[in-house]
Enzyme design. Structure first.
Site, PDB file in Angstrom:
ATOM      1  N   LYS A   1      49.991  31.398  36.816  1.00 42.17           N
ATOM      2  CA  LYS A   1      48.955  31.315  35.911  1.00 42.17           C
ATOM      3  C   LYS A   1      48.748  32.411  34.920  1.00 42.17           C
ATOM      4  CE  LYS A   1      45.534  33.560  38.814  1.00 42.17           C
ATOM      5  NZ  LYS A   1      44.074  33.582  39.393  1.00 42.17           N
TER       6      LYS A   1
ATOM      7  N   ARG B   1      33.599  35.818  46.555  1.00 38.57           N
ATOM      8  CA  ARG B   1      34.200  34.767  45.627  1.00 38.57           C
ATOM      9  C   ARG B   1      34.072  33.566  46.336  1.00 38.57           C
ATOM     10  NH1 ARG B   1      39.749  34.919  41.923  1.00 38.57           N
ATOM     11  NH2 ARG B   1      40.344  33.467  43.468  1.00 38.57           N
TER      12      ARG B   1
END
Length: 363
Positions: free
Chosen positions: A37, A132
Site C-alpha cells: 500500500k 486501533r
C-alpha cells in the site's frame, strides 16, 4: 524530454531490500507479508517482494490486491484493513486471507465464501493498547476464535495478530508481544490445534527483532516501510540493518524559479493555504529555489529529504515547494533537477498521485 516530477523506482534495490529483511526474519522463524500500500500497489514492486522471499503480499486496499492477482502474483494475498461490508464479495474473490475483528464481518465472509465455493482465511486482531482495530480482552478473543472454529464452515481461523504504533504510537515490546503469544497459546489449547499465524505487527517490530526481543511464538510480520523506506529505521527507531538501500524510491523535481529573498514573510501574518500558522526564522536574505511539486503531491513537504545535504526544505503550498539553496556548493540553474529521498507519508502520496510520473529502473 522527460516530464517532471518523476518518482524513480529501482526494482533491483526493492528486491535486495526484500531479500535482506525476509532472510533476517526467517532466521528467527518469522515469515513476511510484503505490504504494497505504501507505494500505491504498483505491480512491479509486488513482484519484486514476491521474488525477494515474501510468503504473502498484502494491502489495505482490495483494489490493489485485485490488480496484483490479475497480473500474476502467486503467493497468498492478505487484506490488512478490516473489510467493509460493501466489499465482501471482492474481498473473498481477490484475496485469500484478511485481518478481522467483528463477528458480523466474519459471518458475511463465511456466507460469501460459501457462495464462491471456497475456504477463506481469517486472522483475528487483538488490541494490545494502540487502540486501533482489534478486540480488547483475551477472553473476547478466545470466544471469537471458538466461534470461527466451530460455527463457520467456510472461514478458516489462520491465527491472530495485532497492530502497534500506527495510531496510538505504542511501541512493540517483549511485554505486549508476549501477551499476544500467550493469547495464541490459550486459543490453541482451547481448539486443540496449532495456529498457522501469530502476527506481531509491522515495520516497527523490526527494531525489537534486531535486538532479540521478539517472543518465539511470533511467526509473522507485515512489512512495507522497512523494505521501501529503509531510511525510516535509523531516523525514527535508531536501527540499522546492514545492506538496506534507502534509494529504492527517489523523487525528482524541476526548478521553476531561482531568487534571493528574505527568510521571514513581510506583512501581517494569517493562516496558510492549509489553515495552519507557519513558523519562520529570520536569517536575512538567502538564495532559494522553487520546484514544481507541492503538498498536493507529497502530503507534507517536511517528509522530503534532499539528496544534496546542503538544501533546506522551507515549506510548500499545494503546488510549490520552496528550498533554501544558499549553502549549496552546486550552482543550481533554472530547469535543474533536485532529487529527494521520501519518508513514508511522501512515499504514499507520490506513489498515488496521477501528477507524478513513474519510472522503473530494470535489472
Amino acid at each position: 524530454m522527460e516530464r517532471y516530477p518523476i518518482l524513480e523506482v529501482d526494482l533491483k534495490k526493492m528486491y535486495t531490500n526484500t531479500k535482506i529483511v525476509t532472510e533476517l526474519c526467517n532466521t528467527q522463524g518469522i515469515k513476511i507479508a510484503g505490504i504494497i500500500k505504501g507505494f500505491g500497489g504498483m505491480v512491479e514492486g509486488a513482484l519484486e517482494m514476491e521474488k525477494g522471499g515474501c510468503s504473502q503480499i498484502g494491502s489495505s486496499r482490495i483494489e490493489q490486491l485485485k490488480t496484483v492477482k490479475e497480473k500474476g502474483v502467486a503467493v497468498p494475498l492478505l487484506l490488512v484493513r478490516i473489510p467493509m461490508l460493501c466489499e465482501i464479495e471482492d474481498v473473498v474473490k481477490y484475496s485469500d486471507i484478511c485481518l478481522v475483528s467483528e463477528r458480523n464481518t466474519l459471518i458475511e465472509l463465511n456466507n460469501e465464501a460459501k457462495k464462491q465455493n471456497k475456504k477463506y482465511g481469517a486472522v483475528l486482531m487483538y488490541d494490545l493498547g494502540d487502540l486501533r482495530e482489534g478486540v480488547f480482552t483475551r477472553q473476547e478473543l478466545i470466544c471469537l476464535a471458538e466461534f470461527v472454529e466451530y460455527e463457520l464452515d467456510n472461514v478458516v481461523l489462520e491465527g491472530i495478530g495485532s497492530n502497534l504504533s500506527c495510531y496510538g504510537s505504542v511501541a512493540p515490546t517483549t511485554k505486549n508481544l508476549t501477551e499476544l503469544s500467550e493469547a495464541a497459546s490459550a486459543i490453541e489449547e482451547k481448539l486443540n490445534r496449532h495456529l498457522n499465524i501469530v502476527s506481531g505487527g509491522g515495520t516497527t517490530t523490526l527494531p525489537l527483532l534486531v535486538r532479540g526481543g521478539v517472543p518465539g511464538k511470533i511467526n509473522h510480520l507485515r512489512i512495507g516501510e522497512g523494505i521501501i523506506n529503509t531510511q525510516d529505521l535509523p531516523l525514527y527507531w535508531n536501527t540499522n540493518i546492514e545492506g538496506l538501500d534507502k534509494d529504492t524510491f527517489v523523487l525528482k523535481a524541476q526548478i521553476i524559479e531561482l531568487n534571493e529573498k528574505p527568510t521571514h514573510p513581510i506583512g501581517e501574518l494569517m493562516v496558510n493555504a492549509f489553515g495552519e500558522y507557519g513558523h519562520y526564522e529570520d536569517r536575512g536574505i538567502r538564495r532559494r529555489a522553487i520546484v514544481a511539486l507541492g503538498n498536493q503531491d507529497v502530503g507534507d513537504s517536511s517528509k522530503l529529504v534532499p539528496k544534496d545535504k546542503n538544501i533546506i526544505v522551507l515549506g510548500a503550498s499545494s503546488d510549490h515547494t520552496i528550498l533554501d539553496i544558499e549553502d549549496c556548493s552546486r550552482n543550481y540553474k533554472l530547469g535543474d533537477i533536485i532529487e529527494f529521498n521520501v519518508l513514508y507519508q511522501a512515499m504514499l502520496f507520490t506513489a498515488l498521485s496521477e501528477y507524478i510520473n513513474k519510472k522503473f529502473i530494470q535489472y
